[in-house]
Write an enzyme that holds these catalytic residues in place. Structure first.
Site, short mmCIF file in Angstrom:
data_model
loop_
_atom_site.label_atom_id
_atom_site.label_comp_id
_atom_site.label_asym_id
_atom_site.label_seq_id
_atom_site.Cartn_x
_atom_site.Cartn_y
_atom_site.Cartn_z
N PHE A 233 0.82 -1.25 0.09
CA PHE A 233 0.01 -0.01 0.03
C PHE A 233 1.05 1.23 -0.08
O PHE A 233 0.74 2.06 0.77
CB PHE A 233 -1.10 -0.20 1.14
N ASP A 255 1.63 -1.33 -4.95
CA ASP A 255 0.32 -0.44 -4.72
C ASP A 255 -0.75 -0.89 -5.98
O ASP A 255 -0.23 -1.25 -7.08
CB ASP A 255 0.68 0.97 -4.94
N SER A 256 -1.81 -0.52 -5.88
CA SER A 256 -2.91 -0.90 -6.96
C SER A 256 -3.42 0.17 -8.03
O SER A 256 -3.77 -0.03 -9.08
CB SER A 256 -4.41 -1.09 -6.24
N ALA A 284 -2.92 -5.70 -3.22
CA ALA A 284 -2.32 -6.01 -1.99
C ALA A 284 -2.15 -7.31 -1.48
O ALA A 284 -0.88 -8.17 -1.30
CB ALA A 284 -2.26 -4.78 -0.81
N ASP A 304 0.90 -0.06 5.03
CA ASP A 304 0.05 1.25 5.34
C ASP A 304 -1.18 1.48 4.60
O ASP A 304 -1.26 2.07 3.57
CB ASP A 304 0.89 2.20 5.02
N CYS A 344 -5.11 4.13 9.69
CA CYS A 344 -5.40 5.53 9.69
C CYS A 344 -6.95 5.65 10.04
O CYS A 344 -7.75 6.65 9.76
CB CYS A 344 -4.95 6.24 8.51
#
Length: 401
Positions: A233, A255-256, A284, A304, A344
Site C-alpha cells: 500500500f 500499490d494498486s 495488495a 500502510d 489511519c
C-alpha cells in the site's frame, strides 16, 4: 461573510445535553443534543450562531450545519468574536508559528482542523502552494477568505481546493476540486527524511502526499539499513523511498495505482536510487500471496493500508482486514526481521488495532516483540477533547528467530 455578534441567531442545547463538556473544550455538538425547530432547521449550512445552554447562557460561537450529524462546531468562546478574514488569518498565523519551530522547509500540514482551532479544515503546504481541504460547510462557504488569509500570512502564491474525501460528503459538500489562486503546472518534488517524493496535488490521493507518516518513515529507516524492504500500500513510495534514503539495500513498492507507482519511480530516480527500487502493481493481498509463493522474503515489511474502518459500522469488517494484512505480511518477514503495520482508521482505536495485528501474527505461526508504537507527526496535533484527531497508529514488531 461574517455578521456582527449581536445579530447572530441562537441555538440551544437540550436540557439533558452535556453543556459542561462544551465548557471544558469539547468541539462538537450533535444533532440530537440541539433543540431543533423550524427556525434552527432553516439555518443555512455554514452559518454562524450563538450556542447557549438550556438556561440560555452563552457557551460559544459555532458553525452550524443542519444537514450534518455534527450540527454545530465550536469556533470561538468569545461572544464578541467576528469570524472574518482576520480571524482566520490569526488562526493560521498561530498554526504557522508551531510549524516554523519544527521544520526547516515549508512542507508540512499547516492546519489540522479542530486541533489548530479551524474545525473541519485541513491545509497542507508544499512550498509556494497550499492545498485547502474544507471538510465543514462553514469553511467551504468562506474559501475565498481562506485564500486571502493564507496568502497574507504565509506568502504562498498558489491555493488549491481539494474537494475529495468522506468527511465532505458527510457535510453534504461537493467532491469537486478547483484552483483558487495561482497556477499548478506539474507535480511537486518534496524532500522528507532525505527521500524525494513527487506529489501530484491535482490528481493524487488526498492532498497529494501523506505528511503524517514522517516520524514513522524515520523510524523505519533505522530498521532497514542494509536490508531488503517491502512496502505494501505504498502510494507514492512512502516507506520504500524513506528506507532507501536511509541505506536499505533494495525496496519494493506495492500499490494498486499505476499513477502512484509512476510517481514513486520518479522519486527513486530523483534520489539516484532507481537501481535499488522496484514496483509491483496489483491488489495488495494478491501480491503478498504471490510473493510468498515465489519464496520471496524481506528484512523489513511495512503495510500502510487505507482506512479499513472509517466508521463504527465498518469496524468489525475493518479489524478482520487488518488481521489479514498482519497474517500475510508476517509470513514475508525473515527471522529476526521487522514488520510495520499502520492504521489511519478513526473507528479502530490503538487497542483494537493492536489486538487485530497480534492475532494476525499469531495466526501466521510467528512470534514477535512489539518494539515501537508510532503516531502522526507534530504537524498533526491531537486535540485532547477529540479522540478522532489522533487517528494514525503505527506498530513495529521484531519477528523472533
Amino acid at each position: 461573510m461574517s455578521m456582527p455578534p449581536i445579530s447572530l441567531p441562537t441555538i440551544r442545547l437540550k436540557p439533558k445535553a452535556n453543556a459542561r463538556a462544551i465548557r471544558h473544550g469539547a468541539p462538537w455538538v450533535y444533532d440530537n443534543e440541539i433543540v431543533t425547530d423550524r427556525r434552527t432547521k432553516a439555518l443555512a449550512p455554514g452559518s454562524i450562531a450563538r450556542l447557549a445552554d438550556a438556561e440560555n447562557g452563552f457557551l460559544a460561537l459555532v458553525a452550524v450545519n443542519p444537514n450534518s450529524r455534527i450540527f454545530a462546531r465550536v469556533l470561538d468562546r468569545d461572544e464578541e468574536a467576528d469570524i472574518d478574514r482576520d480571524w482566520i488569518a490569526a488562526r493560521i498565523k498561530a498554526a504557522l508559528a508551531h510549524r516554523d519551530h519544527l521544520y526547516d522547509a515549508p512542507f508540512y500540514r499547516l492546519a489540522h482542523a479542530e486541533a489548530d482551532g479551524l474545525p473541519g479544515v485541513v491545509i497542507d503546504r508544499f512550498g509556494d502552494t497550499a492545498v485547502l481541504q474544507p471538510n465543514a460547510a462553514w469553511a467551504d462557504a468562506r474559501a475565498d477568505l481562506f485564500v486571502e488569509a493564507l496568502q497574507s500570512v504565509t506568502g504562498v502564491s498558489n491555493v488549491l481546493l481539494n474537494g475529495s474525501g468522506r468527511a465532505r460528503s458527510l457535510e453534504g459538500l461537493t467532491d469537486q476540486s478547483s484552483l483558487l489562486a495561482g497556477s499548478i503546472t506539474a507535480p511537486i518534488p518534496v524532500q522528507m527524511n532525505g527521500a524525494t517524493y513527487i506529489a501530484d496535488l491535482m490528481e493524487g490521493q488526498k492532498t497529494g502526499l501523506f505528511f503524517d507518516q514522517r516520524p514513522n518513515h524515520a523510524f523505519a529507516q533505522r530498521l532497514a539499513k542494509g536490508g531488503e524492504v517491502l512496502d505494501v500500500f505504498s502510494h507514492v513510495g512512502g516507506f520504500a523511498l524513506a528506507t532507501l534514503a536511509g541505506g536499505a539495500a533494495t525496496a519494493m513498492s506495492v500499490d494498486s495505482s499505476a499513477a502512484a507507482l509512476d510517481l514513486a519511480t520518479r522519486g527513486a530516480h530523483e534520489m539516484g536510487a532507481s537501481d535499488r527500487f522496484e514496483t509491483r502493481k496489483g491488489d495488495a493481498f494478491d501480491v503478498m500471496s504471490a510473493l510468498f509463493e515465489e519464496g520471496r522474503r524481506f528484512d523489513v515489511v511495512i503495510c500502510d493500508p487505507p482506512a479499513f474502518a472509517p466508521s463504527k459500522p465498518a469496524l468489525e469488517k475493518g479489524l478482520r482486514a487488518y488481521e489479514r494484512v498482519a497474517l500475510m505480511a508476517a509470513k514475508l518477514v525473515r527471522e529476526g526481521g521487522y514488520l510495520g503495520l499502520c492504521s489511519c482508521s478513526h473507528a479502530a482505536d490503538l487497542e483494537k488495532f493492536r489486538t487485530a495485528c497480534n492475532r494476525g501474527i499469531g495466526r501466521a505461526a510467528r512470534s514477535a516483540q512489539l518494539i515501537h508504537t508510532g503516531f502522526a507527526g507534530a504537524d498533526h496535533p491531537l486535540m485532547p477533547q477529540l479522540a478522532e484527531s489522533g487517528y494514525l497508529k503505527a506498530l513495529f514488531y521484531r519477528m523472533m528467530p
